[in-house]
Write an enzyme that holds these catalytic residues in place. Structure first.
Site, mmCIF file in Angstrom:
data_model
loop_
_atom_site.group_PDB
_atom_site.id
_atom_site.type_symbol
_atom_site.label_atom_id
_atom_site.label_comp_id
_atom_site.label_asym_id
_atom_site.label_seq_id
_atom_site.Cartn_x
_atom_site.Cartn_y
_atom_site.Cartn_z
ATOM 1 C CB SER A 9 82.114 -26.374 -14.917
ATOM 2 O OG SER A 9 82.263 -25.442 -15.968
ATOM 3 C CG HIS A 34 85.147 -29.564 -16.343
ATOM 4 N ND1 HIS A 34 85.520 -30.797 -16.847
ATOM 5 C CD2 HIS A 34 84.412 -28.966 -17.306
ATOM 6 C CE1 HIS A 34 85.011 -30.941 -18.056
ATOM 7 N NE2 HIS A 34 84.339 -29.839 -18.369
ATOM 8 C CG ASP A 36 83.470 -26.268 -19.512
ATOM 9 O OD1 ASP A 36 83.571 -27.380 -20.054
ATOM 10 O OD2 ASP A 36 82.792 -26.070 -18.485
ATOM 11 C CG MET A 38 83.221 -23.094 -24.553
ATOM 12 S SD MET A 38 81.585 -22.536 -24.055
ATOM 13 C CE MET A 38 81.246 -23.702 -22.727
ATOM 14 C CG HIS A 67 85.111 -30.249 -22.452
ATOM 15 N ND1 HIS A 67 83.774 -30.117 -22.152
ATOM 16 C CD2 HIS A 67 85.162 -30.695 -23.728
ATOM 17 C CE1 HIS A 67 83.051 -30.460 -23.206
ATOM 18 N NE2 HIS A 67 83.874 -30.801 -24.177
ATOM 19 C CG MET A 69 83.511 -27.848 -25.724
ATOM 20 S SD MET A 69 82.284 -27.175 -24.585
ATOM 21 C CE MET A 69 83.346 -26.753 -23.196
ATOM 22 C CG MET A 138 79.210 -33.097 -23.789
ATOM 23 S SD MET A 138 79.805 -32.121 -22.387
ATOM 24 C CE MET A 138 78.704 -30.691 -22.453
ATOM 25 C CG PHE A 144 74.854 -21.730 -23.440
ATOM 26 C CD1 PHE A 144 73.671 -21.888 -22.738
ATOM 27 C CD2 PHE A 144 74.851 -21.955 -24.805
ATOM 28 C CE1 PHE A 144 72.506 -22.262 -23.384
ATOM 29 C CE2 PHE A 144 73.686 -22.336 -25.466
ATOM 30 C CZ PHE A 144 72.509 -22.491 -24.754
ATOM 31 C CG ASP A 176 79.971 -30.817 -18.468
ATOM 32 O OD1 ASP A 176 79.139 -30.177 -17.818
ATOM 33 O OD2 ASP A 176 80.909 -30.276 -19.091
ATOM 34 N N GLY A 178 73.703 -29.924 -16.880
ATOM 35 C CA GLY A 178 72.446 -29.968 -16.150
ATOM 36 C C GLY A 178 72.498 -30.786 -14.876
ATOM 37 N N GLY A 198 78.488 -26.990 -12.569
ATOM 38 C CA GLY A 198 78.785 -25.568 -12.474
ATOM 39 C C GLY A 198 77.892 -24.894 -11.462
#
Length: 218
Positions: A9, A34, A36, A38, A67, A69, A138, A144, A176, A178, A198
């Site tokens: 990510s 990836h 992200d 947002m 992705h 969001m 997820m 974040f 995706d 943690g 990430g």
């Protein structure tokens, strides 16, 4: 379990040198990049838009795993497709007609994906599984990076893997949130074949990316 694909990510990359970061990820063995996206509305953060995706596109031939969001999502599908997205993954909550949204992504000759937040039930994928090339689970709430893995989502990954197996189609099962060496093993055991990470990839700088990616693959 066959080949595990790693999709770093870029949310965790050095934004001042994104092009170089993507080139380093490519050389380090990333399978996908990836991205992200947002909007500060659907999720509590603002990241990048189509012009940045377009600017980054020449830096790698690896697929851009985008992705979205953002809500409403439909007005932005064409722009991200034109900017160079290869796959476009959307949330069922991000528009009134998820079926139509996924159809539009397919019409744009891109790979449609559906993503489930921790609070979104697994059965949300049932009516549209025939339309997607990717299911993203997820394991944190989106918005974040750097959050802790939500263990209860392992059951959802298993349930998604069962549903995908019954289709007989080649649908990627991506996870995706943690992700580190420990949680990567857990999600792979649960049935995931594509890992978004990430912090775990970018830790230590570009000279460590290859080793970090290899460690996540197990």
């Amino acid at each position: 379990m066959g080949n595990i694909r790693i999709s770093p990510s870029i949310l965790s990359a050095d934004f001042a040198r994104l092009g170089a970061e993507i080139e380093a990820l490519d050389k380090a063995g990333a399978d996908l990049i990836h991205v992200d996206v947002m909007d500060g509305h659907y999720v509590p953060n603002i990241t990048i838009g189509p012009p940045i995706v377009k600017a980054l596109r020449p830096h790698t031939k690896k697929p851009f795993d985008v992705h979205l969001m953002i809500a409403p999502v439909d007005p932005f599908l064409d722009a991200f497709a034109e900017a160079g997205a290869d796959g476009i993954t959307v949330h069922p909550e991000a528009g009134p007609h998820i079926h139509r949204t996924l159809q539009r992504i397919r019409d744009l000759k891109k790979k449609p994906g559906i993503v489930l937040n921790p609070g979104t039930p697994i059965d949300h994928i049932d009516p549209v599984l025939d339309l997607v090339d990717l299911v993203l689970i997820m394991t944190v709430n989106p918005g974040f990076g750097g959050q802790s893995f939500i263990t209860s989502q392992l059951k959802k990954i298993e349930a998604a893997a069962e549903r995908i197996a019954k289709t007989g189609r080649s649908i990627a099962l991506e996870v995706d949130g943690g992700i580190n060496k420990t949680t990567a093993k857990q999600v792979i055991s649960a049935g995931a074949d594509t890992i978004v990470a990430g912090t775990a990839v970018f830790r230590g700088g570009p000279q460590c990316y290859a080793a970090n990616i290899a460690a996540l693959r197990g």
